[in-house]
Design a protein around this motif. Structure first.
Motif, PDB file in Angstrom:
ATOM      1  N   ILE A   1       0.965  -1.427   0.359  1.00 22.41           N
ATOM      2  CA  ILE A   1       0.115  -0.135  -0.313  1.00 22.41           C
ATOM      3  C   ILE A   1       0.411   1.463   0.454  1.00 22.41           C
ATOM      4  O   ILE A   1       2.126   1.101   0.855  1.00 22.41           O
ATOM      5  CB  ILE A   1      -1.002  -0.047   1.330  1.00 22.41           C
ATOM      6  N   PHE A   2       0.030   2.584  -0.615  1.00 20.31           N
ATOM      7  CA  PHE A   2       0.558   3.521  -0.235  1.00 20.31           C
ATOM      8  C   PHE A   2      -0.002   5.036   0.089  1.00 20.31           C
ATOM      9  O   PHE A   2      -1.456   4.976  -0.347  1.00 20.31           O
ATOM     10  CB  PHE A   2       1.157   3.998  -2.419  1.00 20.31           C
ATOM     11  N   LEU A   3       0.497   5.124   0.845  1.00 19.31           N
ATOM     12  CA  LEU A   3      -0.533   5.797   1.765  1.00 19.31           C
ATOM     13  C   LEU A   3      -0.252   7.062   1.565  1.00 19.31           C
ATOM     14  O   LEU A   3       1.257   8.031   1.399  1.00 19.31           O
ATOM     15  CB  LEU A   3      -0.804   5.143   3.180  1.00 19.31           C
ATOM     16  N   SER A   4      -0.870   8.717   1.080  1.00 22.84           N
ATOM     17  CA  SER A   4       0.047   9.342   0.415  1.00 22.84           C
ATOM     18  C   SER A   4      -0.835  10.624   1.279  1.00 22.84           C
ATOM     19  O   SER A   4      -1.958  10.501   1.747  1.00 22.84           O
ATOM     20  CB  SER A   4      -0.610   9.289  -0.858  1.00 22.84           C
ATOM     21  N   LEU A   5      -0.311  11.392   1.944  1.00 22.11           N
ATOM     22  CA  LEU A   5      -0.862  12.723   3.108  1.00 22.11           C
ATOM     23  C   LEU A   5      -1.108  13.961   1.747  1.00 22.11           C
ATOM     24  O   LEU A   5       0.234  13.655   1.338  1.00 22.11           O
ATOM     25  CB  LEU A   5      -0.454  12.123   4.069  1.00 22.11           C
ATOM     26  N   GLN A   6      -1.569  14.626   1.551  1.00 17.08           N
ATOM     27  CA  GLN A   6      -1.671  16.207   1.470  1.00 17.08           C
ATOM     28  C   GLN A   6      -2.345  17.135   2.688  1.00 17.08           C
ATOM     29  O   GLN A   6      -3.144  16.947   2.933  1.00 17.08           O
ATOM     30  CB  GLN A   6      -2.420  16.325   0.212  1.00 17.08           C
ATOM     31  N   GLY A   7      -1.408  17.613   3.845  1.00 20.67           N
ATOM     32  CA  GLY A   7      -2.075  18.087   4.430  1.00 20.67           C
ATOM     33  C   GLY A   7      -2.604  17.256   5.736  1.00 20.67           C
ATOM     34  O   GLY A   7      -2.112  16.145   5.952  1.00 20.67           O
ATOM     35  N   ASN A   8      -4.289  17.358   5.961  1.00 24.09           N
ATOM     36  CA  ASN A   8      -4.330  16.418   6.703  1.00 24.09           C
ATOM     37  C   ASN A   8      -5.599  15.513   5.962  1.00 24.09           C
ATOM     38  O   ASN A   8      -6.518  14.931   6.369  1.00 24.09           O
ATOM     39  CB  ASN A   8      -5.298  17.499   7.831  1.00 24.09           C
ATOM     40  N   GLN A   9      -5.184  15.658   3.955  1.00 26.05           N
ATOM     41  CA  GLN A   9      -5.971  14.765   3.919  1.00 26.05           C
ATOM     42  C   GLN A   9      -5.231  13.642   3.450  1.00 26.05           C
ATOM     43  O   GLN A   9      -3.843  13.396   2.526  1.00 26.05           O
ATOM     44  CB  GLN A   9      -6.680  15.209   2.019  1.00 26.05           C
ATOM     45  N   TYR A  10      -6.178  12.609   2.694  1.00 27.46           N
ATOM     46  CA  TYR A  10      -4.983  11.110   2.256  1.00 27.46           C
ATOM     47  C   TYR A  10      -5.985  10.869   1.250  1.00 27.46           C
ATOM     48  O   TYR A  10      -7.129  10.836   0.865  1.00 27.46           O
ATOM     49  CB  TYR A  10      -4.957   9.992   3.808  1.00 27.46           C
ATOM     50  N   THR A  11      -5.295   9.741   0.047  1.00 31.31           N
ATOM     51  CA  THR A  11      -5.151   9.048  -0.448  1.00 31.31           C
ATOM     52  C   THR A  11      -4.648   7.254  -0.264  1.00 31.31           C
ATOM     53  O   THR A  11      -3.719   7.532   0.416  1.00 31.31           O
ATOM     54  CB  THR A  11      -5.495   9.047  -1.980  1.00 31.31           C
ATOM     55  N   ILE A  12      -5.234   6.538  -0.644  1.00 31.18           N
ATOM     56  CA  ILE A  12      -4.839   5.303  -0.469  1.00 31.18           C
ATOM     57  C   ILE A  12      -4.190   4.761  -1.805  1.00 31.18           C
ATOM     58  O   ILE A  12      -5.544   4.115  -2.663  1.00 31.18           O
ATOM     59  CB  ILE A  12      -5.868   4.230   0.536  1.00 31.18           C
ATOM     60  N   ASP A  13      -3.921   4.104  -2.555  1.00 36.62           N
ATOM     61  CA  ASP A  13      -3.485   3.203  -3.308  1.00 36.62           C
ATOM     62  C   ASP A  13      -2.807   2.095  -2.610  1.00 36.62           C
ATOM     63  O   ASP A  13      -1.966   1.665  -2.308  1.00 36.62           O
ATOM     64  CB  ASP A  13      -2.582   4.456  -4.666  1.00 36.62           C
TER      65      ASP A  13
END
Length: 523
Positions: free
Chosen positions: A377-389
């Protein structure tokens, strides 16, 4: 004179007892990188330090004090904008184990006696330009039971991410090994090849099963990896790592149960008092927070939800099941906010426990019981938001959907066969559509069934006339990310293309295609 001497002696005794029960030290800026506080190195104010329950902030000089017993691990909560030195295994050096008498005698050794508490327990930090937009690499359940499993993990997973760039750190969601705790060192040796800072949490297969109390079930884990409960900051995210396995099971004194001890939740509550409400809170533990009380002690989950009620940005990460699903907790589950709490129950790097036929990488394909291929898994964070791949091992990153449909169908009559789409990261809330060639898009139907592709893999093992290399996969479980539709009719003879598109919870669209033929039935 005798009375004065007695008073002095008592005073010394009290001072000695206080010194033995209070840890103190500095969090400091390690300017020369020797991981030792030198005279000219300044302390850092307002950094959190914990004994696993209480959490305090350093003063303006970087000093802290905390009570300790005979079984404590002190650790610094890494603040954003700083990094921690790594050991030879790329494990962050953020803790000090205080076990004067060492761990109890168990089958798998824990911590050797650490001796008296040092006069100063110091923690080194180095300023670091930390981007609020970053990516973490996450592993579910490597779980090797044998050295051969370690080799398969190394070849099938580590070999693919070794030397990876633009990833800030890694995290494994428990079951680092499969009951043989001597393999912790081999797992550690494998993961250090990735070449990034790596954090770990404990799974039920990492425990000292002969421990008679839950507090001692993590002794071997602590010896290799440090505390089983801790936290750290990165950017605008606060990560809380927790051991959520109760062993022995308090219901009958056998096995284990999902849940937390009171002091663990006290730590979470104390820890979060020092975290800004607008930060993303990422909780990581092994056993998912199921609504099924047989799997998880619900009063512990409720207290956790109570603690999180004022934090609008949250995410939980779990593993354990060896299938993949998105869990959303609402008010009916005791969640106290309007927006549901998202728990990603991640697929695993061991897949279905290193089972199945060997693939082109020379390792077991190990597709999981719900039809999800093994991966990471790649957990990507943009400030306090996230996406998961989710990245399927050995496949392009674009491979997010598996299509199961016939390769050839007759033109003379309609077929009862169906088209299935397994959208690995999907949930019943997502939209999945299909089209044939360039005809209009149509919605597919969400179903909870056995994945037909996985069933076909099982059938190969169950119908073979000669034994196959490796181990038969486990029996199927119903997939929580499967869609289907009837096979289209009325098309011409020849080759046609089935196209699937799926929109995930983060608003992203993924597509996958498969061709099939329409032919005349032989006479």
């Amino acid at each position: 004179m005798k009375q004065l001497s007695f008073v002095l002696l008592c005073s010394l005794c009290v001072s000695s007892l206080w010194a033995q029960s209070t840890a103190k030290g500095y969090v400091y800026e390690d300017t020369n990188g020797n991981n030792k506080k030198d005279k000219k190195e300044k302390g850092i104010a307002n950094v959190a330090v914990s004994n696993g329950v209480q959490v305090v902030l350093t003063n303006e000089k970087g000093e802290y004090q905390l009570p300790v017993g005979d079984d404590n691990i002190l650790f610094v909560v890494k603040p954003s904008g700083y990094k921690i030195a790594l050991d030879a295994n790329n494990l962050p050096k953020y803790y000090y184990i205080h076990k004067p008498n060492g761990s109890p005698t168990l089958k798998y050794a824990g911590v050797a006696p650490t001796g008296p508490l040092p006069a100063s327990v110091d923690f080194a930090l180095t300023p670091y330009q930390e981007d609020e937009n970053f990516t973490a690499l996450v592993f579910g359940d490597p779980q090797p039971y044998t050295p051969e499993d370690v080799e398969n993990f190394t070849k099938g997973i580590i070999g693919e991410v070794e030397g990876i760039k633009n990833v800030s750190f890694g995290l494994t969601l428990g079951d680092l090994v499969g009951d043989n705790l001597d393999l912790h060192a081999a797992y550690r040796d494998a993961v250090k090849k990735v070449g990034i800072p790596w954090y770990n949490l404990m799974g039920n297969h990492d425990m000292n099963y002969d421990a008679t109390t839950d507090a001692h079930a993590d002794e071997a884990f602590e010896a290799h990896f440090g505390p089983a409960n801790y936290s750290f900051n990165y950017g605008k995210a606060h990560f809380i790592i927790l051991d959520d396995i109760l062993h022995p099971d308090p219901r009958d004194g056998k096995g284990y149960w999902g849940g937390f001890r009171k002091e663990q939740l006290d730590f979470v509550e104390n820890d979060l008092k020092l975290v800004p409400k607008e930060h993303l809170i990422v909780l990581a533990f092994h056993i998912p927070l199921y609504t099924d009380g047989e799997s998880f002690r619900l009063e512990d989950r409720q207290r956790l939800f109570d603690i999180l009620k004022d934090f609008p940005h949250t995410l939980s990460l779990s593993a354990h099941t060896h299938y993949q699903q998105q869990n959303f907790y609402t008010k009916s589950d005791g969640w106290l906010q309007e927006k549901p709490h998202h728990e990603y129950n991640a697929g695993t790097t061991s897949g279905d426990w290193y089972s199945g036929e060997y693939n082109e990488q020379g390792v077991p394909a190990s597709t999981m019981r719900d039809g999800t291929p093994k991966g990471y898994i790649f957990l990507s964070l943009q400030g306090n938001q996230y996406t998961i791949d989710y990245k399927v091992a050995g496949k392009p990153k674009e491979y997010q959907i598996d299509i199961f449909a016939p390769n050839v169908v007759p033109i003379e009559r309609n077929t009862t066969a169906k088209v299935y789409a397994n959208f690995f990261m999907g949930s019943k809330n997502d939209l999945v559509e299909y089209r044939i060639d360039q005809l209009p898009w149509k919605a597919m139907n969400y179903v909870e069934e056995f994945d037909p592709h996985f069933l076909s893999l099982l059938n190969r093992w169950d119908t073979t006339e000669t034994l196959m290399r490796g181990r038969r996969p486990s029996n199927a479980v119903k997939s929580k990310h499967l869609w289907t539709t009837g096979f289209p009719s009325g098309l011409t003879e020849g080759t046609h293309t089935i196209e699937i598109r799926a929109k995930d919870m983060f608003g992203r669209t993924f597509t996958q295609t498969k061709t099939y033929r329409i032919e005349k039935t032989p006479r």
